[in-house]
Enzyme design. Structure first.
Site, PDB file in Angstrom:
ATOM      1  N   GLU A  20       0.722  -1.237  -0.144  1.00  0.00           N
ATOM      2  CA  GLU A  20      -0.025  -0.272   0.173  1.00  0.00           C
ATOM      3  C   GLU A  20       0.763   1.219   0.018  1.00  0.00           C
ATOM      4  OE1 GLU A  20      -3.535  -0.074  -0.179  1.00  0.00           O
ATOM      5  OE2 GLU A  20      -3.043  -2.095  -0.696  1.00  0.00           O
ATOM      6  N   TRP A  50       2.185   1.857  -3.429  1.00  0.00           N
ATOM      7  CA  TRP A  50       0.969   2.498  -4.419  1.00  0.00           C
ATOM      8  C   TRP A  50       0.938   4.050  -4.045  1.00  0.00           C
ATOM      9  CZ3 TRP A  50      -1.926   1.147  -8.337  1.00  0.00           C
ATOM     10  CH2 TRP A  50      -2.233  -0.045  -8.385  1.00  0.00           C
ATOM     11  N   TRP A  78     -20.680  11.386 -19.639  1.00  0.00           N
ATOM     12  CA  TRP A  78     -21.127  11.260 -18.152  1.00  0.00           C
ATOM     13  C   TRP A  78     -22.607  11.993 -18.176  1.00  0.00           C
ATOM     14  CZ3 TRP A  78     -18.152   7.999 -15.817  1.00  0.00           C
ATOM     15  CH2 TRP A  78     -16.621   8.076 -16.164  1.00  0.00           C
ATOM     16  N   ASN A 113     -10.834   1.435   3.269  1.00  0.00           N
ATOM     17  CA  ASN A 113     -10.298   1.464   1.962  1.00  0.00           C
ATOM     18  C   ASN A 113     -10.882   0.541   1.060  1.00  0.00           C
ATOM     19  OD1 ASN A 113      -8.196   2.751   3.172  1.00  0.00           O
ATOM     20  ND2 ASN A 113      -6.738   1.111   3.172  1.00  0.00           N
ATOM     21  N   TRP A 139     -16.062  10.784 -12.628  1.00  0.00           N
ATOM     22  CA  TRP A 139     -15.294  10.682 -11.746  1.00  0.00           C
ATOM     23  C   TRP A 139     -14.595  11.965 -10.851  1.00  0.00           C
ATOM     24  CZ3 TRP A 139     -10.389  12.539 -12.162  1.00  0.00           C
ATOM     25  CH2 TRP A 139      -9.894  12.853 -13.474  1.00  0.00           C
ATOM     26  N   TRP A 146      -9.456   7.611  -7.795  1.00  0.00           N
ATOM     27  CA  TRP A 146     -10.620   7.565  -8.563  1.00  0.00           C
ATOM     28  C   TRP A 146     -10.534   7.249 -10.078  1.00  0.00           C
ATOM     29  CZ3 TRP A 146     -15.621   8.338  -7.648  1.00  0.00           C
ATOM     30  CH2 TRP A 146     -15.939   8.700  -6.485  1.00  0.00           C
TER      31      TRP A 146
END
Length: 432
Positions: A256, A259, A287, A322, A340, A363
């Site tokens: 993590e 990331w 969208w 998470n 988003w 996102w």
């Protein structure tokens, strides 16, 4: 007037293992620590009881109390950064300014402006790596380009970390070159803010929980994640120290942190992702401009319990588990087909641990628009996600007291219909 150096606190609110601060204190001049309550940022905040401002303010007061014990203090300013340095340059005979690098677009522009001003005054400006383990060009592929896929990036990251682990700088409070003179931090109310009622998670790492992180991290009813995001965001803990500890405790938890470096690297190399999809073709998605649906998502009133529980947790605490972050993001972008960027902006407003790189990366991952994102045709089913990760409904009932009563709303959209609509819309945009 005696010559001094300045250390500029920003996203590094700590004394232990603070890279630029350590280098500043090694120079043979007294170091004046400063913090700028940046009006360019604060004036845009709608909530004047913003929990993050309260957190920063509280941390600075704690640090200032420690400095007072050795006869020093943090000089705080409330203005734009350029105005702040103009005032400092007229008050002090500054030789150099030391600070740790920030990789967000605004920070990059701000630092360039400050460096140019300081140069006109003959003042040095020195920046250091501190917020990440590896910066944007330290982990590259065999062709010399940045990685667009996480797995090979993480392999190189781990190899580099194993062969040359970072060294820690120690406690800066034990150094001798602090500028004399106790100061006070500007009160919140003088800046138009008030103390938030939202509590901030502890900076202490629960070693027992982290050892089980890979087994328990996906279950939101368990208190099984570190909740250290806010402390990494504002640098109240050292990322190097945490990564070294994580390596001994749990490989999944270390992942993590990798990331986090990965998304910081992506942002640093691709500034366009702030406003656009990492993959340009995904900017063609049509969208839905569904403001009513978006508001129900924000308020936790979609009729999908796992989604609503997550949004209510966020609104009440500034935190969201998470696993649930992925579910609510997928729901907004796929079930409701809402941009988003709307969701990203709402998270930016509410999350204690809001970090532009990680928030944007997360996102875009959920929407399928980002680097190494989930494929467009993968649409989380909130019901099956609940069965997997909150089967006993403990998390849902914790945040939705009216669950399973007539007061709880019916779903605002059917899953089967929403999934089909999302896939068709994405296909059309991508020419598939």
């Amino acid at each position: 007037m005696s010559k001094i150096n300045i250390f500029w606190f920003r996203r590094d609110l700590r004394f232990y293992d603070n890279t630029a601060l350590s280098y500043a204190l090694k120079e043979n001049l007294s170091v004046l620590p400063i913090f700028i309550f940046d009006k360019n940022i604060l004036d845009k905040l709608e909530d004047k009881d913003d929990a993050r401002v309260s957190f920063i303010h509280g941390q600075l007061n704690q640090m200032n109390d420690k400095l007072a014990q050795i006869g020093s203090g943090i000089k705080s300013l409330h203005s734009g950064p350029l105005e702040a340095f103009k005032a400092l340059a007229s008050e002090f005979k500054i030789v150099s300014v030391f600070t740790n690098r920030d990789y967000e677009p605004y920070a990059h522009e701000r630092d360039n402006e400050i460096e140019e001003f300081l140069k006109t005054k003959g003042i040095g400006f020195y920046t250091f790596k501190d917020h990440v383990i590896y910066e944007k060009e330290e982990i590259v592929s065999g062709t010399g380009s940045f990685y667009k896929v996480f797995t090979p990036y993480s392999r190189v990251w781990r190899s580099k970390f194993d062969h040359n682990p970072p060294t820690l700088q120690g406690d800066a409070l034990k150094e001798q070159n602090w500028h004399p003179g106790v100061d006070k931090i500007i009160p919140l109310h003088e800046m138009g803010f008030e103390k938030s009622s939202i509590d901030t998670p502890s900076p202490d790492l629960d070693n027992v929980a982290i050892r089980k992180y890979d087994q328990q991290r996906d279950f939101p009813a368990l208190d099984a994640t570190s909740k250290l995001g806010v402390h990494l965001r504002f640098g109240t803990i050292s990322i190097r120290s945490l990564a070294l500890t994580a390596k001994t405790l749990n490989s999944t938890f270390l992942n993590e942190l990798i990331w986090r470096d990965f998304y910081a690297m992506i942002l640093a190399n691709n500034q366009h992702v702030v406003n656009n999809a990492f993959k340009p073709q995904y900017d063609e998605i049509s969208w839905r401009q569904d403001e009513e649906g978006f508001q129900k998502w924000c308020d936790g009133l979609t009729g999908y319990p796992i989604v609503d529980a997550g949004m209510r947790q966020l609104n009440q605490t500034g935190y969201m588990h998470n696993r649930v972050r992925m579910i609510v993001a997928s729901f907004l972008t796929k079930h409701l087909l809402i941009d988003w960027r709307w969701g990203e902006a709402y998270f930016a407003k509410k999350l204690l641990d809001f970090d532009l790189a990680s928030n944007n990366g997360g996102w875009q991952w959920a929407a399928g628009t980002g680097t190494d994102a989930q494929p467009y045709f993968r649409v989380f089913n909130p019901t099956s996600q609940t069965e997997k990760f909150d089967r006993e409904l403990k998390y849902i009932k914790q945040w939705i007291p009216e669950y399973d009563t007539k007061d709880y709303p019916t779903p605002i959209v059917g899953h089967k219909f929403a999934r089909s609509r999302a896939i068709d819309t994405y296909k059309k945009a991508l020419g598939k």
